[in-house]
Design an enzyme around this catalytic site. Structure first.
Site, PDB file in Angstrom:
ATOM      1  N   GLU A  19      30.828  38.002  44.083  1.00 58.65           N
ATOM      2  CA  GLU A  19      29.950  38.205  45.250  1.00 58.65           C
ATOM      3  C   GLU A  19      28.501  38.350  44.777  1.00 58.65           C
ATOM      4  O   GLU A  19      27.587  37.768  45.356  1.00 58.65           O
ATOM      5  CB  GLU A  19      30.382  39.464  46.024  1.00 58.65           C
ATOM      6  CG  GLU A  19      31.698  39.335  46.764  1.00 58.65           C
ATOM      7  CD  GLU A  19      31.594  38.550  48.082  1.00 58.65           C
ATOM      8  OE1 GLU A  19      30.514  38.527  48.681  1.00 58.65           O
ATOM      9  OE2 GLU A  19      32.606  37.951  48.481  1.00 58.65           O
TER      10      GLU A  19
ATOM     11  N   CYS B 124      42.204  32.591  50.887  1.00 59.78           N
ATOM     12  CA  CYS B 124      42.280  33.892  50.215  1.00 59.78           C
ATOM     13  C   CYS B 124      43.730  34.111  49.801  1.00 59.78           C
ATOM     14  O   CYS B 124      44.634  34.089  50.645  1.00 59.78           O
ATOM     15  CB  CYS B 124      41.839  34.973  51.196  1.00 59.78           C
ATOM     16  SG  CYS B 124      42.066  36.646  50.603  1.00 59.78           S
ATOM     17  N   ASN B 125      43.943  34.302  48.504  1.00 58.59           N
ATOM     18  CA  ASN B 125      45.312  34.512  48.009  1.00 58.59           C
ATOM     19  C   ASN B 125      45.897  35.828  48.520  1.00 58.59           C
ATOM     20  O   ASN B 125      47.082  35.900  48.841  1.00 58.59           O
ATOM     21  CB  ASN B 125      45.313  34.565  46.484  1.00 58.59           C
ATOM     22  CG  ASN B 125      45.056  33.225  45.844  1.00 58.59           C
ATOM     23  OD1 ASN B 125      45.967  32.549  45.411  1.00 58.59           O
ATOM     24  ND2 ASN B 125      43.801  32.820  45.783  1.00 58.59           N
TER      25      ASN B 125
ATOM     26  N   CYS C 116      42.826  34.198  42.801  1.00 59.99           N
ATOM     27  CA  CYS C 116      41.946  34.801  43.808  1.00 59.99           C
ATOM     28  C   CYS C 116      40.835  33.795  43.977  1.00 59.99           C
ATOM     29  O   CYS C 116      40.293  33.296  42.972  1.00 59.99           O
ATOM     30  CB  CYS C 116      41.400  36.135  43.303  1.00 59.99           C
ATOM     31  SG  CYS C 116      40.055  36.782  44.340  1.00 59.99           S
ATOM     32  N   THR C 117      40.501  33.471  45.216  1.00 58.96           N
ATOM     33  CA  THR C 117      39.539  32.380  45.422  1.00 58.96           C
ATOM     34  C   THR C 117      38.132  32.736  44.924  1.00 58.96           C
ATOM     35  O   THR C 117      37.299  31.859  44.741  1.00 58.96           O
ATOM     36  CB  THR C 117      39.484  31.975  46.908  1.00 58.96           C
ATOM     37  OG1 THR C 117      39.277  33.141  47.713  1.00 58.96           O
ATOM     38  CG2 THR C 117      40.768  31.277  47.321  1.00 58.96           C
TER      39      THR C 117
ATOM     40  N   TYR D 285      39.772  42.977  50.095  1.00 55.30           N
ATOM     41  CA  TYR D 285      41.164  43.080  50.568  1.00 55.30           C
ATOM     42  C   TYR D 285      42.083  43.604  49.453  1.00 55.30           C
ATOM     43  O   TYR D 285      43.069  44.277  49.715  1.00 55.30           O
ATOM     44  CB  TYR D 285      41.679  41.700  50.985  1.00 55.30           C
ATOM     45  CG  TYR D 285      41.221  41.229  52.354  1.00 55.30           C
ATOM     46  CD1 TYR D 285      40.414  42.024  53.170  1.00 55.30           C
ATOM     47  CD2 TYR D 285      41.614  39.986  52.834  1.00 55.30           C
ATOM     48  CE1 TYR D 285      40.004  41.575  54.419  1.00 55.30           C
ATOM     49  CE2 TYR D 285      41.218  39.535  54.083  1.00 55.30           C
ATOM     50  CZ  TYR D 285      40.410  40.333  54.876  1.00 55.30           C
ATOM     51  OH  TYR D 285      40.020  39.887  56.108  1.00 55.30           O
TER      52      TYR D 285
HETATM   53  N1  DGL Z   1      39.241  36.082  47.789  1.00 58.03           N
HETATM   54  C1  DGL Z   1      40.371  36.881  47.964  1.00 58.03           C
HETATM   55  C2  DGL Z   1      41.603  36.334  47.238  1.00 58.03           C
HETATM   56  O1  DGL Z   1      41.740  35.186  47.086  1.00 58.03           O
HETATM   57  C3  DGL Z   1      40.339  38.353  47.801  1.00 58.03           C
HETATM   58  C4  DGL Z   1      39.152  39.127  47.434  1.00 58.03           C
HETATM   59  C5  DGL Z   1      39.265  40.526  47.991  1.00 58.03           C
HETATM   60  O2  DGL Z   1      38.882  40.666  49.160  1.00 58.03           O
HETATM   61  O3  DGL Z   1      39.749  41.433  47.290  1.00 58.03           O
HETATM   62  O4  DGL Z   1      42.475  37.024  46.839  1.00 58.03           O
END
Ligand code: DGL
Length: 264
Positions: free
Chosen positions: A153, A75-76, A189-190, A43
């Protein structure tokens, strides 16, 4: 709402497992579905409108299909962009995950806080507002480290994260003006807490790393207090992407007591 209604925990990938780990500690009983938008990962490099449309659309469809008692956007990036919009369209309680600037501001002794997030997260007005509200008398140094998403990941698929990738992220933050006084780093970011040990090796010993997972778990426990839980089906993880590829994550999900993987 039925006793078998699940909590739906949503992320673009495996980052939400850092939230789930904390949730299991305080609330082991509710039925749970972990939803990973692997077809949309990452994202952090997408635009605001792409993320908002994707997250609102998917959560709408998933809520219709699974009738969750509560949705957690673990997800942040998705939360700082789409939380308000998702709250407007869904009728279930929504718990978001936003950068842990408030706890970091309470912890820092030097007054200098580092923040590692995705490119999309660090430019959000939501983060400006958290900074203004909780850290206006501190210095907040933000750095985008999108490469850590892939590294996390890969780690959960059993591949050792590349030391150069971790180093580049840490050094990037440490290259910012004033960074020598950083004593607290927000993992915004998680995915990033999955790499906390590797990151910590690049900072002065004693540097504190904070993320919001325990607070989110407590908030979910509070919002579901008094509800009945009956797990009539095993918990499962669903992916918007390829199921075979997703199976490589089976051991990581199994650690959080999820043994069923499926395609959404
Ligand atoms: N885990 C997501 C977050 O907390 C984002 C990772 C991504 O899809 O870029 O921001």
């Amino acid at each position: 709402m039925e006793a078998h209604s699940p909590i739906l925990l949503f992320d673009s990938g495996v980052g939400g497992l850092t939230v789930l780990a904390e949730l299991r500690k305080v609330l082991p009983d509710p039925p749970l579905i972990y939803a990973a938008d692997m077809a949309g990962l990452p994202y952090g490099t997408k635009s605001e409108s792409q993320i908002a449309a994707r997250v609102a659309g998917l959560l709408g469809k998933m809520s219709e299909r699974y009738r969750p008692r509560l949705v957690c956007i673990a997800c942040n990036t998705a939360s700082t962009i789409a939380l308000g919009m998702v709250r407007e369209v869904l009728e279930v309680p929504i718990v978001g995950t936003v950068p842990a600037i408030k706890p970091a501001a309470a912890l820092t002794q030097t007054g200098v806080i580092g923040l590692l997030g995705t490119e999309a997260t660090i430019r959000q007005a939501y983060v400006d507002n958290l900074e203004a509200e909780f850290a206006s008398d501190k210095t907040l140094l933000r750095y985008a480290a999108p490469q850590l998403v892939d590294a996390a990941e890969a780690k959960l698929r059993g591949q050792a994260p590349s030391p150069e990738t971790i180093k580049a992220a840490a050094e990037g933050l440490k290259a910012l003006d004033g960074s020598e006084r950083i004593d607290t780093v927000v993992l915004a970011c998680t995915h990033f807490p999955l790499l906390e040990d590797e990151l910590a090796a690049h900072f002065v010993p004693g540097t504190r790393f904070v993320h919001g997972a325990d607070g989110i778990a407590r908030r979910i426990a509070q919002l579901t207090q008094g509800q009945r839980f009956d797990r009539t089906q095993p918990d499962k993880a669903i992916t918007t992407g390829d199921l075979e590829e997703f199976q490589a994550l089976a051991p990581a999900f199994s650690e959080q007591k999820i043994d069923h993987l499926d395609r959404f």
